[in-house]
Write a protein that holds these residues in place. Structure first.
Motif, PDB file in Angstrom:
ATOM      1  N   LYS A  57      -2.119   1.693  12.390  1.00  0.00           N
ATOM      2  CA  LYS A  57      -2.413   3.068  13.061  1.00  0.00           C
ATOM      3  C   LYS A  57      -2.050   4.746  12.334  1.00  0.00           C
ATOM      4  N   GLU A  58      -3.112   5.266  12.062  1.00  0.00           N
ATOM      5  CA  GLU A  58      -3.243   6.181  12.132  1.00  0.00           C
ATOM      6  C   GLU A  58      -2.210   7.176  11.685  1.00  0.00           C
ATOM      7  N   ASP A  59      -1.398   7.478  12.426  1.00  0.00           N
ATOM      8  CA  ASP A  59       0.263   7.835  12.754  1.00  0.00           C
ATOM      9  C   ASP A  59       1.144   7.295  11.837  1.00  0.00           C
ATOM     10  N   ASP A  60       0.935   6.060  11.094  1.00  0.00           N
ATOM     11  CA  ASP A  60       1.831   4.724  11.321  1.00  0.00           C
ATOM     12  C   ASP A  60       1.528   5.783   9.693  1.00  0.00           C
ATOM     13  N   LEU A  61       0.350   5.846   9.113  1.00  0.00           N
ATOM     14  CA  LEU A  61       0.123   5.253   8.267  1.00  0.00           C
ATOM     15  C   LEU A  61       0.614   5.825   6.391  1.00  0.00           C
ATOM     16  N   ALA A  62       0.706   7.276   6.785  1.00  0.00           N
ATOM     17  CA  ALA A  62       2.262   7.994   5.797  1.00  0.00           C
ATOM     18  C   ALA A  62       3.808   7.057   5.374  1.00  0.00           C
ATOM     19  N   THR A  63       4.344   6.315   7.104  1.00  0.00           N
ATOM     20  CA  THR A  63       5.017   5.399   6.817  1.00  0.00           C
ATOM     21  C   THR A  63       4.923   4.471   6.000  1.00  0.00           C
ATOM     22  N   ALA A  64       3.825   3.539   6.107  1.00  0.00           N
ATOM     23  CA  ALA A  64       3.021   2.597   5.947  1.00  0.00           C
ATOM     24  C   ALA A  64       3.029   2.378   3.588  1.00  0.00           C
ATOM     25  N   THR A  65       2.293   3.756   3.461  1.00  0.00           N
ATOM     26  CA  THR A  65       2.138   3.790   2.409  1.00  0.00           C
ATOM     27  C   THR A  65       3.330   4.055   1.788  1.00  0.00           C
ATOM     28  N   GLU A  66       4.446   4.713   2.155  1.00  0.00           N
ATOM     29  CA  GLU A  66       5.588   5.186   1.691  1.00  0.00           C
ATOM     30  C   GLU A  66       6.396   3.805   1.041  1.00  0.00           C
ATOM     31  N   ARG A  67       6.102   2.430   2.058  1.00  0.00           N
ATOM     32  CA  ARG A  67       6.784   1.462   2.142  1.00  0.00           C
ATOM     33  C   ARG A  67       6.588   0.416   0.924  1.00  0.00           C
ATOM     34  N   LEU A  68       5.322   0.741   1.139  1.00  0.00           N
ATOM     35  CA  LEU A  68       3.777   0.138   0.355  1.00  0.00           C
ATOM     36  C   LEU A  68       4.656   0.484  -1.385  1.00  0.00           C
ATOM     37  N   ASP A  69       4.906   1.972  -2.243  1.00  0.00           N
ATOM     38  CA  ASP A  69       4.514   2.761  -2.767  1.00  0.00           C
ATOM     39  C   ASP A  69       6.183   2.336  -2.839  1.00  0.00           C
ATOM     40  N   ASP A  70       7.405   1.837  -2.531  1.00  0.00           N
ATOM     41  CA  ASP A  70       8.688   1.935  -2.485  1.00  0.00           C
ATOM     42  C   ASP A  70       8.769   0.509  -3.049  1.00  0.00           C
TER      43      ASP A  70
END
Length: 129
Positions: free
Chosen positions: A110-123
């Motif tokens: 979901k668009e609202d979760d995009l930042a959290t998802a990309t931060e986790r994948l980056d981590d």
């Protein structure tokens, strides 16, 4: 093969489009521009660019999904890749809609979760672009 090896140093691309996931009756014809079409005995599901609008035949529509594509060829004998990704995103409260193509995986968040998802994948060692 270890699924963690595929997460380390690879690339995840965030598609610029926002998507709608639509349910159609089983006999309905999906739009030719759909990103993905899945059919079973009870329904047809299509993923479409939200700006193009949901198909007229849609009986339900879930809007505001963003696509993350794992830009690598994933071999068929690789075990647990999608489970690993789903688990890591679940740990930070992100629900996914998963799709696989012949050689790679995509997850919609979901668009609202995009930042959290990309931060986790980056981590996890992914390069998110």
């Amino acid at each position: 093969m270890d699924a963690h090896e595929y997460l380390d140093g690879g690339t995840v691309r965030v598609a610029p489009e926002t998507y709608a996931v639509c349910r159609l009756d089983p006999g309905a014809t999906p739009p030719p521009t759909a990103f993905a079409v899945l059919r079973d005995e009870t329904e047809t599901t299509v993923v479409v660019d939200q700006d193009a609008g949901a198909p007229a035949a849609a009986t339900e529509v879930a809007r505001d999904w963003r696509r993350l594509t794992f830009e690598m060829e994933l071999p068929f004998d690789l075990v647990g890749f999608l489970a690993l990704v789903a688990g890591e995103l679940a740990d930070v409260g992100v629900s996914i809609f998963a799709l696989s193509s012949y050689s790679t995986d995509h997850v919609l968040v979901k668009e609202d979760d995009l930042a959290t998802a990309t931060e986790r994948l980056d981590d996890l060692g992914r390069v998110v672009v």
